[in-house]
Scaffold this motif. Structure first.
Motif, PDB file in Angstrom:
ATOM      1  N   TYR A 236     -21.342 -47.471   6.128  1.00  0.00           N
ATOM      2  CA  TYR A 236     -20.823 -48.718   5.734  1.00  0.00           C
ATOM      3  C   TYR A 236     -20.992 -48.920   3.910  1.00  0.00           C
ATOM      4  O   TYR A 236     -20.298 -49.827   3.212  1.00  0.00           O
ATOM      5  CB  TYR A 236     -20.943 -49.861   6.348  1.00  0.00           C
ATOM      6  CG  TYR A 236     -20.259 -49.783   7.730  1.00  0.00           C
ATOM      7  CD1 TYR A 236     -20.878 -50.170   8.787  1.00  0.00           C
ATOM      8  CD2 TYR A 236     -18.847 -50.068   7.777  1.00  0.00           C
ATOM      9  CE1 TYR A 236     -20.411 -49.954   9.889  1.00  0.00           C
ATOM     10  CE2 TYR A 236     -18.202 -50.146   9.048  1.00  0.00           C
ATOM     11  CZ  TYR A 236     -19.024 -49.865  10.194  1.00  0.00           C
ATOM     12  OH  TYR A 236     -18.278 -50.038  11.494  1.00  0.00           O
ATOM     13  N   SER A 241     -15.629 -53.436   1.093  1.00  0.00           N
ATOM     14  CA  SER A 241     -15.692 -55.090   1.723  1.00  0.00           C
ATOM     15  C   SER A 241     -16.378 -54.996   3.042  1.00  0.00           C
ATOM     16  O   SER A 241     -16.455 -56.258   3.528  1.00  0.00           O
ATOM     17  CB  SER A 241     -14.243 -55.304   1.967  1.00  0.00           C
ATOM     18  OG  SER A 241     -13.741 -54.413   3.112  1.00  0.00           O
ATOM     19  N   ALA A 242     -17.277 -54.204   3.436  1.00  0.00           N
ATOM     20  CA  ALA A 242     -18.090 -54.320   4.613  1.00  0.00           C
ATOM     21  C   ALA A 242     -19.357 -55.363   4.574  1.00  0.00           C
ATOM     22  O   ALA A 242     -19.895 -55.424   3.409  1.00  0.00           O
ATOM     23  CB  ALA A 242     -18.580 -52.778   5.107  1.00  0.00           C
ATOM     24  N   PHE A 253     -14.755 -55.549   8.058  1.00  0.00           N
ATOM     25  CA  PHE A 253     -14.226 -55.410   6.823  1.00  0.00           C
ATOM     26  C   PHE A 253     -12.908 -55.785   6.564  1.00  0.00           C
ATOM     27  O   PHE A 253     -12.170 -55.881   7.468  1.00  0.00           O
ATOM     28  CB  PHE A 253     -14.394 -53.743   6.223  1.00  0.00           C
ATOM     29  CG  PHE A 253     -14.179 -52.985   7.857  1.00  0.00           C
ATOM     30  CD1 PHE A 253     -15.210 -52.280   8.294  1.00  0.00           C
ATOM     31  CD2 PHE A 253     -13.021 -52.677   7.974  1.00  0.00           C
ATOM     32  CE1 PHE A 253     -14.869 -51.522   9.622  1.00  0.00           C
ATOM     33  CE2 PHE A 253     -12.453 -51.733   9.165  1.00  0.00           C
ATOM     34  CZ  PHE A 253     -13.739 -51.464   9.998  1.00  0.00           C
ATOM     35  N   GLU A 257      -8.574 -51.518   4.013  1.00  0.00           N
ATOM     36  CA  GLU A 257      -9.707 -50.560   3.616  1.00  0.00           C
ATOM     37  C   GLU A 257      -9.278 -49.076   4.046  1.00  0.00           C
ATOM     38  O   GLU A 257      -8.767 -48.998   5.487  1.00  0.00           O
ATOM     39  CB  GLU A 257     -11.118 -50.854   4.141  1.00  0.00           C
ATOM     40  CG  GLU A 257     -11.696 -51.882   3.304  1.00  0.00           C
ATOM     41  CD  GLU A 257     -12.674 -51.430   2.247  1.00  0.00           C
ATOM     42  OE1 GLU A 257     -12.639 -50.146   1.964  1.00  0.00           O
ATOM     43  OE2 GLU A 257     -13.525 -52.411   1.927  1.00  0.00           O
TER      44      GLU A 257
END
Ligand SMILES: CCCC[C@H](NC(=O)[C@H](Cc1ccccc1)NC(=O)N1CCOCC1)C(=O)N[C@@H](CC1CCCCC1)C(O)(O)C(F)(F)C(=O)NC
Length: 329
Positions: A236, A241-242, A253, A257
């Protein structure tokens, strides 16, 4: 002799896989969840409280001329997700994919936990783990596959689970056309009842495999790929955005993505799980936040190569040679 049964994802998140099974005479057909992580065949039945059985297909032993009560036998099982069930035991003919076992222990539920009551898509489980894991007392019973093995052309079965499409469980033969790559074999450890094995390393986004071995189980009854925190973090860290979402109890997320792939080594082969297989589903209908298919195994105590990993491969559960085969799909 062989058997071949289609299996279908239960919902848009491929949460579980449903396979039709015939029990009794005349046949009573139930939708069951094939589970290599456990070793009991149990069903919702005429003995399940009406309020719990509402909405479920049930098995009625009294309507089967071949059903026999296994007097004095009971069972009780608790699963990793805290669901549970218990009851008494019959024997009856059980047919899967055209192959019949005449005297199969069919565990009838007299109690089921809320999760099972709510999951009306399945009427029980077919355990495909090792017999040592069976929970019937005082005398443990054999799994359907264990009973079938000696009559099958080869004492093995394969799982071909697919994302949002029909897959198959084949018994007694390997349809190599289901795979793109060569089947790599590695020893299976059945001592705990599971199909345990050791992967030889992993990589993120197509990089070279490292040599960090990962011991875990091949488990058709678990939705996710559950691995140690260091591996989950390494993956990750590549997803902008995780973040860990407490309410979802997992990493989420932005659905937009472009996720990297995740690969692991096994039996001399490399199995690569594509990025889109690692995006399980939006956290809610229509949400732009998605839930990861790879999550931490740290609070479980074992690593689980569940459906997210199995969807990338044709997997051979070879009881005769106590080994697992993996081929890229
Ligand atoms: C903590 C790690 C294991 C969790 C695992 N459960 C799961 O993976 C369940 C399966 C499920 C799907 C849809 C509806 C209901 C349940 N899914 C699940 O917990 N999630 C939550 C995270 O998002 C994905 C779906 C499990 O208990 N698997 C059982 C078999 C399931 C039991 C519940 C019904 C479905 C089959 C198992 O046998 O595979 C086991 F090995 F984990 C086990 O407990 N063996 C004794």
């Amino acid at each position: 002799q062989t058997g071949s049964a289609n299996t279908n994802p239960s919902d848009s998140a491929d949460d579980e896989y449903i396979t039709s099974v015939s029990i009794g005479t005349p046949a009573q057909v139930l939708p069951l969840d094939f589970d290599t992580g456990s070793s009991d065949l149990w069903v919702f039945s005429s003995e399940t409280p009406k309020s719990s059985a509402s909405g479920h297909v049930t098995y009625s032993p009294s309507k089967s001329s071949t059903a026999k009560k296994l007097s004095g036998s009971t069972w009780s099982i608790k699963y990793g997700d805290k669901s549970s069930s218990s009851g008494d035991v019959y024997t009856d003919v059980v047919t899967i994919g055209g192959f019949s076992v005449k005297t199969q222990a069919v565990e009838s539920a007299t109690k089921v936990s809320t999760q099972f009551v709510q999951d009306t898509l399945i009427s029980g489980l077919v355990g495909l783990g090792f017999d040592i894991g069976n929970q019937v007392s005082p005398r443990p019973q054999k799994t359907w596959f264990s009973n079938a093995a000696s009559s099958l052309a080869e004492p093995l079965f394969t799982a071909d689970l697919r994302h949002q499409e029909t897959g198959s469980y084949n018994f007694g033969f390997i349809d190599t056309s289901l795979a793109k790559g060569t089947i790599g074999y590695t020893p299976a450890d059945g001592s705990e009842g599971y199909w345990g094995f050791t992967a030889t390393g992993y990589s993120v986004g197509g990089a070279k495999l490292n040599r960090n071995s990962i011991t875990g189980i091949a488990d058709t009854g678990t939705t996710l790929l559950l691995l140690p925190d260091n591996i989950v973090d390494a993956y990750y860290n590549n997803v902008e955005s995780a973040e860990y979402d407490d309410s979802q109890e997992g990493v989420v997320f932005d659905c937009s993505e472009d996720l990297p792939s995740f690969s692991f080594g096994v039996g001399g082969q490399t199995i690569t799980i594509s990025g889109d297989l690692l995006n399980l589903t939006p956290i809610e209908e229509g949400s732009s936040t998605c839930f990861g298919g790879l999550q931490s195994s740290s609070d479980i105590g074992t690593n689980i190569f569940g459906d997210v990993a199995l969807k990338a491969a044709l997997v051979v559960f070879d009881l005769g040679n106590e080994r697992l085969g993996w081929a890229q799909k």
